[in-house]
Design an enzyme around this catalytic site. Sequence first.
Site, PDB file in Angstrom:
ATOM      1  N   GLY A 227       0.600  -0.942   0.128  1.00  0.00           N
ATOM      2  CA  GLY A 227      -0.362   0.486   0.202  1.00  0.00           C
ATOM      3  C   GLY A 227       0.822   1.102   0.165  1.00  0.00           C
TER       4      GLY A 227
ATOM      5  N   GLU B 235       4.195  -6.578   1.812  1.00  0.00           N
ATOM      6  CA  GLU B 235       4.155  -7.199   0.421  1.00  0.00           C
ATOM      7  C   GLU B 235       3.867  -6.023   0.073  1.00  0.00           C
ATOM      8  OE1 GLU B 235       1.605 -10.203   1.675  1.00  0.00           O
ATOM      9  OE2 GLU B 235      -0.147  -9.078   1.219  1.00  0.00           O
TER      10      GLU B 235
ATOM     11  N   ARG C 157       3.730  -1.790  -5.444  1.00  0.00           N
ATOM     12  CA  ARG C 157       3.275  -0.384  -6.362  1.00  0.00           C
ATOM     13  C   ARG C 157       4.403   0.291  -6.492  1.00  0.00           C
ATOM     14  NH1 ARG C 157      -1.750   1.941  -8.077  1.00  0.00           N
ATOM     15  NH2 ARG C 157      -2.302   1.310  -5.621  1.00  0.00           N
TER      16      ARG C 157
ATOM     17  N   TYR D  29     -10.549   3.644 -12.672  1.00  0.00           N
ATOM     18  CA  TYR D  29     -10.245   4.712 -11.128  1.00  0.00           C
ATOM     19  C   TYR D  29     -10.156   6.073 -11.112  1.00  0.00           C
ATOM     20  CZ  TYR D  29      -8.191  -0.309 -10.313  1.00  0.00           C
ATOM     21  OH  TYR D  29      -7.338  -1.687  -9.918  1.00  0.00           O
TER      22      TYR D  29
ATOM     23  N   CYS E 189     -12.877   1.609 -28.818  1.00  0.00           N
ATOM     24  CA  CYS E 189     -14.302   2.415 -29.441  1.00  0.00           C
ATOM     25  C   CYS E 189     -14.869   2.730 -28.369  1.00  0.00           C
ATOM     26  CB  CYS E 189     -14.495   1.563 -30.645  1.00  0.00           C
ATOM     27  SG  CYS E 189     -14.820   2.041 -31.467  1.00  0.00           S
ATOM     28  N   GLU E 190     -14.922   3.440 -27.349  1.00  0.00           N
ATOM     29  CA  GLU E 190     -15.323   4.396 -26.708  1.00  0.00           C
ATOM     30  C   GLU E 190     -14.907   5.826 -25.853  1.00  0.00           C
ATOM     31  OE1 GLU E 190     -15.585   2.511 -22.422  1.00  0.00           O
ATOM     32  OE2 GLU E 190     -15.563   0.324 -23.638  1.00  0.00           O
TER      33      GLU E 190
HETATM   34  N1  LLP Z   1      -0.972  -7.232  -0.366  1.00  0.00           N
HETATM   35  C1  LLP Z   1      -2.392  -7.347  -0.594  1.00  0.00           C
HETATM   36  C2  LLP Z   1      -3.549  -8.828  -0.169  1.00  0.00           C
HETATM   37  C3  LLP Z   1      -2.659  -6.873  -1.736  1.00  0.00           C
HETATM   38  O1  LLP Z   1      -3.946  -6.786  -1.989  1.00  0.00           O
HETATM   39  C4  LLP Z   1      -2.616  -5.615  -2.346  1.00  0.00           C
HETATM   40  C5  LLP Z   1      -2.878  -4.883  -3.439  1.00  0.00           C
HETATM   41  C6  LLP Z   1      -1.277  -5.414  -2.209  1.00  0.00           C
HETATM   42  C7  LLP Z   1      -0.453  -6.679  -1.295  1.00  0.00           C
HETATM   43  C8  LLP Z   1      -0.406  -4.783  -3.304  1.00  0.00           C
HETATM   44  O2  LLP Z   1      -0.534  -3.528  -2.860  1.00  0.00           O
HETATM   45  P1  LLP Z   1       0.347  -1.724  -3.609  1.00  0.00           P
HETATM   46  O3  LLP Z   1       1.653  -2.287  -2.915  1.00  0.00           O
HETATM   47  O4  LLP Z   1       0.789  -2.232  -5.171  1.00  0.00           O
HETATM   48  O5  LLP Z   1      -0.233  -1.305  -3.046  1.00  0.00           O
HETATM   49  N2  LLP Z   1      -5.202  -2.656  -9.849  1.00  0.00           N
HETATM   50  C9  LLP Z   1      -5.283  -1.414  -8.401  1.00  0.00           C
HETATM   51  C10 LLP Z   1      -4.663  -1.580  -6.656  1.00  0.00           C
HETATM   52  C11 LLP Z   1      -5.025  -3.311  -7.001  1.00  0.00           C
HETATM   53  C12 LLP Z   1      -4.280  -3.451  -4.858  1.00  0.00           C
HETATM   54  C13 LLP Z   1      -4.998  -4.612  -4.774  1.00  0.00           C
HETATM   55  N3  LLP Z   1      -4.250  -5.476  -3.518  1.00  0.00           N
HETATM   56  C14 LLP Z   1      -4.698  -0.268  -8.853  1.00  0.00           C
HETATM   57  O6  LLP Z   1      -4.482  -0.522 -10.565  1.00  0.00           O
HETATM   58  O7  LLP Z   1      -3.987   1.048  -8.641  1.00  0.00           O
END
Ligand code: LLP
Length: 438
Positions: A248, A290, A293, A334, A361-362
């Site tokens: 996150g 974990e 991003r 988003y 096409c949108e």
């Molecule tokens: N751990 C779990 C259980 C998760 O569900 C996620 C992300 C992460 C770790 C990693 O989160 P990060 O460090 O990447 O923020 N598609 C969306 C993001 C979905 C995130 C889902 N879970 C976007 O493009 O912003």
Amino acid sequence: MELRYGMNVNEKGHLTISGCDTVELAQKYGTPLYVLDEKFVRKNCREIKDAMAKYFPNGKVMYASKALNNLAMLKIVDSEGLGVDAVSGGELYAALKAGINPEKLELHGNSKCEDEIVLAVENQIGCIIADGLDELDLIENVCKKLNKKASVSIRLRPNIDVHAHTAVQTAKMDCKFGFGISDGQALEGAKRIHNSEFMTLCGIHCHIGSQIFEQEPFAVLCGHFVDFAKTLKTELGITVAEFNFGGGFGVRYTAEDQPKPAESFVKVIFDTLDALCTQNGIAVPKVAFELGRFIVGEAGTTLYTVNGVKEIPDVRTYCMSDGGMFENVRTALYGAVYEAACASKMNQNHVKSVAIAGKCCESGDMITFDSPMPESLEVGDILSVFTTGAYNYSMASNYNRNPVPAMVLVNDGKDDLIVKRQTYDDIIANDLIPESLK
Ligand code: LLP
């Protein structure tokens, strides 16, 4: 627009990434093209590893491979010593194929299928993060059938609100993920694991959301973890070995985003846990993250070719790119905002507001709505859109039967293709024509 780490402008006025001329990359590999800067990924891995070494030397850093899962990327994070978190059989399969030690793998998912649990148990991966009571039955049954044990942790849903897009808030009460605490389901889950001869409880987990800039929600989470750990100690005599804080950490998409160093999150958790664990008479457990991003988001850039510039007087100027929601769905999905530049004319003033359109096409298929570009922007120019490393390739589709773009890894002037561009034949490869239509 501030250039990212590893970027420069060469004597031709072209954007370079880790010493590679992006216009030459576009010519060599075609566009749209995902460009991944290896050094940048490694720098991010080291930032979090160094922070952990300082505060939690026995801590664990996993890469949330949902952000970008391909064999080369998995090899890079593995060589940096990170573990890998997978959220599907497909991601797990790729990690196993990349040769990652199964003990360093974890499997997530709110709706795991039996074949995914079988893959995890057969390969004896480090941890299955269970998401609900029914899943525990499934794990138990699979283990029985295979006569193997599984390390299982419990994902909690403590009802924490974070300032993030609703689609990526993952610990609120009304949300599909995890075991509720107040309704007793988390305790019930822990009991079942504790009483099972096939499962061992390896920790507790919570991922509060994504693209988070404040440390405070992580401090709040510490409180929930410690409370629940205390409950497990009193009720079941269990000592929780690991608190997994999920991912996150926010990254920079635009100048408005002011990401905090990884260390600042780790320190808040360290200080909070230190105090709370002492107060509650429990030892500070192993801490895990974990991150997706944070590891790969800013290390990725997408290149496009301009197919047209359409001025709508008094409205806006659309620039037609050869990409779109099939390779970056985040703007449409988003309302994500990206920074962009004209990679082929970096030395010209970027003063004209342009909206970069996709080719699907949108009308909603847009990449940006307001990107400063040179007045001379024209057909054939190369555009670069920044911070596209996370959740772009991994969310790509064949919408409008567009091929998923290639990805190239750059490092100090060297470029290597790491994902081939799909061909039209790849796209129709699984189509079948029944006899009656032949
Ligand atoms: N751990 C779990 C259980 C998760 O569900 C996620 C992300 C992460 C770790 C990693 O989160 P990060 O460090 O990447 O923020 N598609 C969306 C993001 C979905 C995130 C889902 N879970 C976007 O493009 O912003």
